[in-house]
Design a protein around this motif. Structure first.
Motif, PDB file in Angstrom:
ATOM      1  N   TRP A  23       0.819  -1.196   0.000  1.00 24.52           N
ATOM      2  CA  TRP A  23       0.000   0.000   0.000  1.00 24.52           C
ATOM      3  C   TRP A  23       0.861   1.256   0.000  1.00 24.52           C
ATOM      4  CZ3 TRP A  23      -4.676  -0.231  -1.575  1.00 24.52           C
ATOM      5  CH2 TRP A  23      -5.438  -1.389  -1.354  1.00 24.52           C
ATOM      6  N   ALA A  24       1.982   1.218   0.689  1.00 21.48           N
ATOM      7  CA  ALA A  24       2.882   2.375   0.706  1.00 21.48           C
ATOM      8  C   ALA A  24       3.393   2.675  -0.696  1.00 21.48           C
ATOM      9  CB  ALA A  24       4.051   2.123   1.662  1.00 21.48           C
ATOM     10  N   THR A  25       3.713   1.605  -1.440  1.00 26.73           N
ATOM     11  CA  THR A  25       4.189   1.781  -2.817  1.00 26.73           C
ATOM     12  C   THR A  25       3.080   2.307  -3.717  1.00 26.73           C
ATOM     13  OG1 THR A  25       5.775  -0.026  -2.528  1.00 26.73           O
ATOM     14  CG2 THR A  25       5.245   0.625  -4.787  1.00 26.73           C
ATOM     15  N   LEU A  26       1.886   1.761  -3.581  1.00 27.76           N
ATOM     16  CA  LEU A  26       0.766   2.215  -4.406  1.00 27.76           C
ATOM     17  C   LEU A  26       0.440   3.685  -4.146  1.00 27.76           C
ATOM     18  CD1 LEU A  26      -1.653  -0.857  -4.260  1.00 27.76           C
ATOM     19  CD2 LEU A  26      -0.277  -0.088  -6.202  1.00 27.76           C
ATOM     20  N   ARG A  27       0.598   4.119  -2.900  1.00 32.84           N
ATOM     21  CA  ARG A  27       0.301   5.516  -2.581  1.00 32.84           C
ATOM     22  C   ARG A  27       1.265   6.480  -3.241  1.00 32.84           C
ATOM     23  NH1 ARG A  27      -1.279   3.425   2.555  1.00 32.84           N
ATOM     24  NH2 ARG A  27       0.796   3.774   3.425  1.00 32.84           N
ATOM     25  N   THR A  28       2.445   6.006  -3.655  1.00 30.69           N
ATOM     26  CA  THR A  28       3.386   6.888  -4.350  1.00 30.69           C
ATOM     27  C   THR A  28       2.916   7.194  -5.764  1.00 30.69           C
ATOM     28  OG1 THR A  28       4.753   5.059  -5.208  1.00 30.69           O
ATOM     29  CG2 THR A  28       5.303   5.939  -3.023  1.00 30.69           C
ATOM     30  N   HIS A  29       1.929   6.461  -6.277  1.00 33.92           N
ATOM     31  CA  HIS A  29       1.437   6.663  -7.646  1.00 33.92           C
ATOM     32  C   HIS A  29       0.122   7.421  -7.697  1.00 33.92           C
ATOM     33  CE1 HIS A  29       4.563   4.121  -9.309  1.00 33.92           C
ATOM     34  NE2 HIS A  29       4.272   3.191  -8.417  1.00 33.92           N
ATOM     35  N   GLN A  31      -2.514  10.540  -5.460  1.00 35.44           N
ATOM     36  CA  GLN A  31      -2.771  11.374  -4.292  1.00 35.44           C
ATOM     37  C   GLN A  31      -4.058  10.960  -3.590  1.00 35.44           C
ATOM     38  OE1 GLN A  31      -1.921  15.327  -6.464  1.00 35.44           O
ATOM     39  NE2 GLN A  31      -1.415  15.717  -4.332  1.00 35.44           N
ATOM     40  N   ALA A  32      -4.709   9.932  -4.126  1.00 29.46           N
ATOM     41  CA  ALA A  32      -5.896   9.406  -3.462  1.00 29.46           C
ATOM     42  C   ALA A  32      -5.489   8.774  -2.133  1.00 29.46           C
ATOM     43  CB  ALA A  32      -6.586   8.379  -4.344  1.00 29.46           C
ATOM     44  N   ARG A  33      -6.361   8.874  -1.176  1.00 30.84           N
ATOM     45  CA  ARG A  33      -6.076   8.318   0.147  1.00 30.84           C
ATOM     46  C   ARG A  33      -6.523   6.863   0.171  1.00 30.84           C
ATOM     47  NH1 ARG A  33      -7.079  13.727   0.764  1.00 30.84           N
ATOM     48  NH2 ARG A  33      -5.653  14.816   2.179  1.00 30.84           N
ATOM     49  N   ILE A  34      -5.580   5.966  -0.069  1.00 32.95           N
ATOM     50  CA  ILE A  34      -5.895   4.535  -0.156  1.00 32.95           C
ATOM     51  C   ILE A  34      -5.072   3.765   0.868  1.00 32.95           C
ATOM     52  CG2 ILE A  34      -6.508   4.659  -2.602  1.00 32.95           C
ATOM     53  CD1 ILE A  34      -3.746   3.487  -3.249  1.00 32.95           C
ATOM     54  N   GLY A  35      -5.644   2.647   1.313  1.00 36.22           N
ATOM     55  CA  GLY A  35      -4.916   1.757   2.212  1.00 36.22           C
ATOM     56  C   GLY A  35      -4.440   2.433   3.475  1.00 36.22           C
ATOM     57  N   LEU A  36      -5.268   3.265   4.094  1.00 32.91           N
ATOM     58  CA  LEU A  36      -4.831   4.015   5.267  1.00 32.91           C
ATOM     59  C   LEU A  36      -4.935   3.217   6.558  1.00 32.91           C
ATOM     60  CD1 LEU A  36      -6.420   7.504   4.496  1.00 32.91           C
ATOM     61  CD2 LEU A  36      -4.162   6.626   3.870  1.00 32.91           C
ATOM     62  N   GLY A  37      -5.675   2.132   6.521  1.00 37.22           N
ATOM     63  CA  GLY A  37      -5.811   1.311   7.723  1.00 37.22           C
ATOM     64  C   GLY A  37      -6.894   1.842   8.647  1.00 37.22           C
ATOM     65  N   PRO A 263       3.415  -1.262  -9.837  1.00 36.48           N
ATOM     66  CA  PRO A 263       4.031  -2.566  -9.542  1.00 36.48           C
ATOM     67  C   PRO A 263       2.984  -3.651  -9.373  1.00 36.48           C
ATOM     68  CG  PRO A 263       4.050  -1.156  -7.609  1.00 36.48           C
ATOM     69  CD  PRO A 263       3.576  -0.303  -8.740  1.00 36.48           C
ATOM     70  N   HIS A 264       3.393  -4.857  -9.666  1.00 33.48           N
ATOM     71  CA  HIS A 264       2.500  -6.009  -9.520  1.00 33.48           C
ATOM     72  C   HIS A 264       2.796  -6.711  -8.197  1.00 33.48           C
ATOM     73  CE1 HIS A 264       1.013  -5.718 -13.633  1.00 33.48           C
ATOM     74  NE2 HIS A 264       2.254  -5.516 -14.004  1.00 33.48           N
ATOM     75  N   PHE A 265       1.750  -7.027  -7.473  1.00 34.09           N
ATOM     76  CA  PHE A 265       1.894  -7.690  -6.187  1.00 34.09           C
ATOM     77  C   PHE A 265       1.075  -8.977  -6.186  1.00 34.09           C
ATOM     78  CE2 PHE A 265       2.600  -3.230  -5.311  1.00 34.09           C
ATOM     79  CZ  PHE A 265       3.756  -3.262  -4.540  1.00 34.09           C
ATOM     80  N   ARG A 266       1.569  -9.937  -5.464  1.00 34.04           N
ATOM     81  CA  ARG A 266       0.838 -11.187  -5.320  1.00 34.04           C
ATOM     82  C   ARG A 266      -0.275 -10.993  -4.305  1.00 34.04           C
ATOM     83  NH1 ARG A 266       4.481 -16.039  -3.693  1.00 34.04           N
ATOM     84  NH2 ARG A 266       4.553 -14.822  -1.761  1.00 34.04           N
ATOM     85  N   ALA A 267      -1.473 -11.347  -4.701  1.00 34.10           N
ATOM     86  CA  ALA A 267      -2.628 -11.168  -3.828  1.00 34.10           C
ATOM     87  C   ALA A 267      -2.505 -12.036  -2.593  1.00 34.10           C
ATOM     88  CB  ALA A 267      -3.913 -11.517  -4.580  1.00 34.10           C
ATOM     89  N   THR A 268      -2.956 -11.517  -1.481  1.00 31.89           N
ATOM     90  CA  THR A 268      -2.950 -12.265  -0.230  1.00 31.89           C
ATOM     91  C   THR A 268      -4.284 -12.970  -0.056  1.00 31.89           C
ATOM     92  OG1 THR A 268      -1.476 -10.626   0.753  1.00 31.89           O
ATOM     93  CG2 THR A 268      -2.671 -12.093   2.267  1.00 31.89           C
ATOM     94  N   PRO A 269      -4.300 -14.276   0.093  1.00 32.17           N
ATOM     95  CA  PRO A 269      -5.574 -15.003   0.236  1.00 32.17           C
ATOM     96  C   PRO A 269      -6.397 -14.452   1.391  1.00 32.17           C
ATOM     97  CG  PRO A 269      -3.738 -16.527  -0.054  1.00 32.17           C
ATOM     98  CD  PRO A 269      -3.142 -15.181   0.156  1.00 32.17           C
ATOM     99  N   GLY A 270      -7.695 -14.317   1.144  1.00 33.94           N
ATOM    100  CA  GLY A 270      -8.604 -13.905   2.195  1.00 33.94           C
ATOM    101  C   GLY A 270      -8.665 -12.417   2.448  1.00 33.94           C
ATOM    102  N   VAL A 271      -7.905 -11.602   1.632  1.00 29.40           N
ATOM    103  CA  VAL A 271      -7.890 -10.167   1.844  1.00 29.40           C
ATOM    104  C   VAL A 271      -8.672  -9.492   0.745  1.00 29.40           C
ATOM    105  CG1 VAL A 271      -6.433  -8.103   1.920  1.00 29.40           C
ATOM    106  CG2 VAL A 271      -5.686 -10.201   3.041  1.00 29.40           C
ATOM    107  N   SER A 272      -9.524  -8.580   1.110  1.00 31.58           N
ATOM    108  CA  SER A 272     -10.323  -7.826   0.144  1.00 31.58           C
ATOM    109  C   SER A 272      -9.865  -6.386   0.144  1.00 31.58           C
ATOM    110  CB  SER A 272     -11.823  -7.911   0.499  1.00 31.58           C
ATOM    111  OG  SER A 272     -12.580  -7.085  -0.350  1.00 31.58           O
ATOM    112  N   PRO A 273      -8.966  -5.974  -0.807  1.00 32.52           N
ATOM    113  CA  PRO A 273      -8.460  -4.615  -0.807  1.00 32.52           C
ATOM    114  C   PRO A 273      -9.575  -3.586  -0.958  1.00 32.52           C
ATOM    115  CG  PRO A 273      -7.165  -6.014  -2.260  1.00 32.52           C
ATOM    116  CD  PRO A 273      -8.377  -6.798  -1.857  1.00 32.52           C
ATOM    117  N   SER A 274     -10.681  -3.935  -1.603  1.00 29.16           N
ATOM    118  CA  SER A 274     -11.758  -2.971  -1.801  1.00 29.16           C
ATOM    119  C   SER A 274     -12.381  -2.542  -0.489  1.00 29.16           C
ATOM    120  CB  SER A 274     -12.845  -3.554  -2.701  1.00 29.16           C
ATOM    121  OG  SER A 274     -13.410  -4.715  -2.097  1.00 29.16           O
TER     122      SER A 274
END
Length: 276
Positions: A23-29, A31-37, A263-274
């Protein structure tokens, strides 16, 4: 939904610590506030404070007074004229957009009428900060790219101004074309964005948005650079001169910039980024 189903849903929406780098890497691409936890059911304190600071910056951009002398100083050697719209103050400007589109009658008399090809209008709009930081640089860069036969009117510094005020100004000056550089409505990720609106043969009260071309998000380094904006604007101005039209009759023939690499990342089973 049962308590068990609710618990499973909550677990599915929590991003594992191992994905923090993703998420830190994706945020560099973006200015949307994504993956903030989360901190419980709310945003973490740091991100909440950042959001409040962005909101404050947006409000400040709207209400901060326009200082035309700053723009004039950055345009040393370039003749300028100061005008106001029919909106007497900031509150009236915000409540009566129609008044921001009309030139003050007394100021109209001070405009030097001539056989001008173009007039650049610096308008405070909804972000004087954007105008202070970017307008002069865009004007200098654009005029340096125009052929020597262009007759450029004195730059008009307009207070309490909307885009359509450029129509009234160009008509009063006798200018064939108007370029309005205006502070755009600030958002939660940009309080300093400058817009450039190009209109050929504007007529007050008749010209519509369909008759204009717009360059938006001029705000280096995160938006369009001054040089890139000037190159596009000068090219559009030249083409408008040939066609005798802007707006829907004038197409931006520039190729879009290449997309940023993601960048391409391997999806983590059971995680819903949406759900983040």
């Amino acid at each position: 939904m049962t308590d068990r189903q609710l618990a499973e849903l909550v677990r599915a929406l929590v991003v594992p610590e191992s994905d923090a780098a993703m998420w830190a890497t994706l945020r560099t691409h973006t200015q949307a506030r994504i993956g903030l936890g989360r901190a419980g059911s709310a945003l973490p304190t740091r991100h909440r404070l950042e959001l409040q600071a962005a909101h404050a910056a947006a409000r400040d951009a709207v209400h901060s007074p326009f200082e035309p002398e700053l723009v004039a100083a950055a345009l040393t050697g370039v003749p300028t004229v100061r005008v106001r719209s029919a909106a007497a103050d900031r509150l009236t400007y915000l409540q009566r957009p129609d008044l921001g589109r009309r030139l003050d009658d007394l100021d109209r008399a001070h405009l030097p009428r001539g056989d001008w090809d173009v007039v650049f209008v610096v308008a405070d709009g909804l972000s004087s900060r954007a105008v202070h930081e970017h307008a002069a640089a865009v004007i200098r860069a654009t005029t340096s790219l125009l052929p020597g036969d262009w007759r450029v009117a004195p730059v008009v510094l307009a207070e309490q101004a909307r885009v359509a005020l450029g129509d009234d100004i160009a008509h009063a000056l006798g200018a064939t074309m108007a370029v309005v550089l205006i502070g755009e409505r600030p958002g939660m990720s940009a309080a300093d964005s400058l817009g450039a609106y190009l209109t050929y043969a504007p007529v007050p009260g008749t010209t519509t948005d369909a008759d204009r071309n717009c360059l938006s998000n001029i705000r280096p380094p995160l938006g369009l650079s001054h040089g890139a904006a000037a190159a596009k604007l000068a090219a559009l101005m030249g083409r408008a001169r040939e066609l005798g039209a802007t707006g829907v009759g004038l197409k931006d023939e520039f190729s879009p910039p290449p997309p940023l690499p993601v960048p391409h990342f391997r999806a983590t089973p059971g995680v819903s980024p949406s759900g983040v």
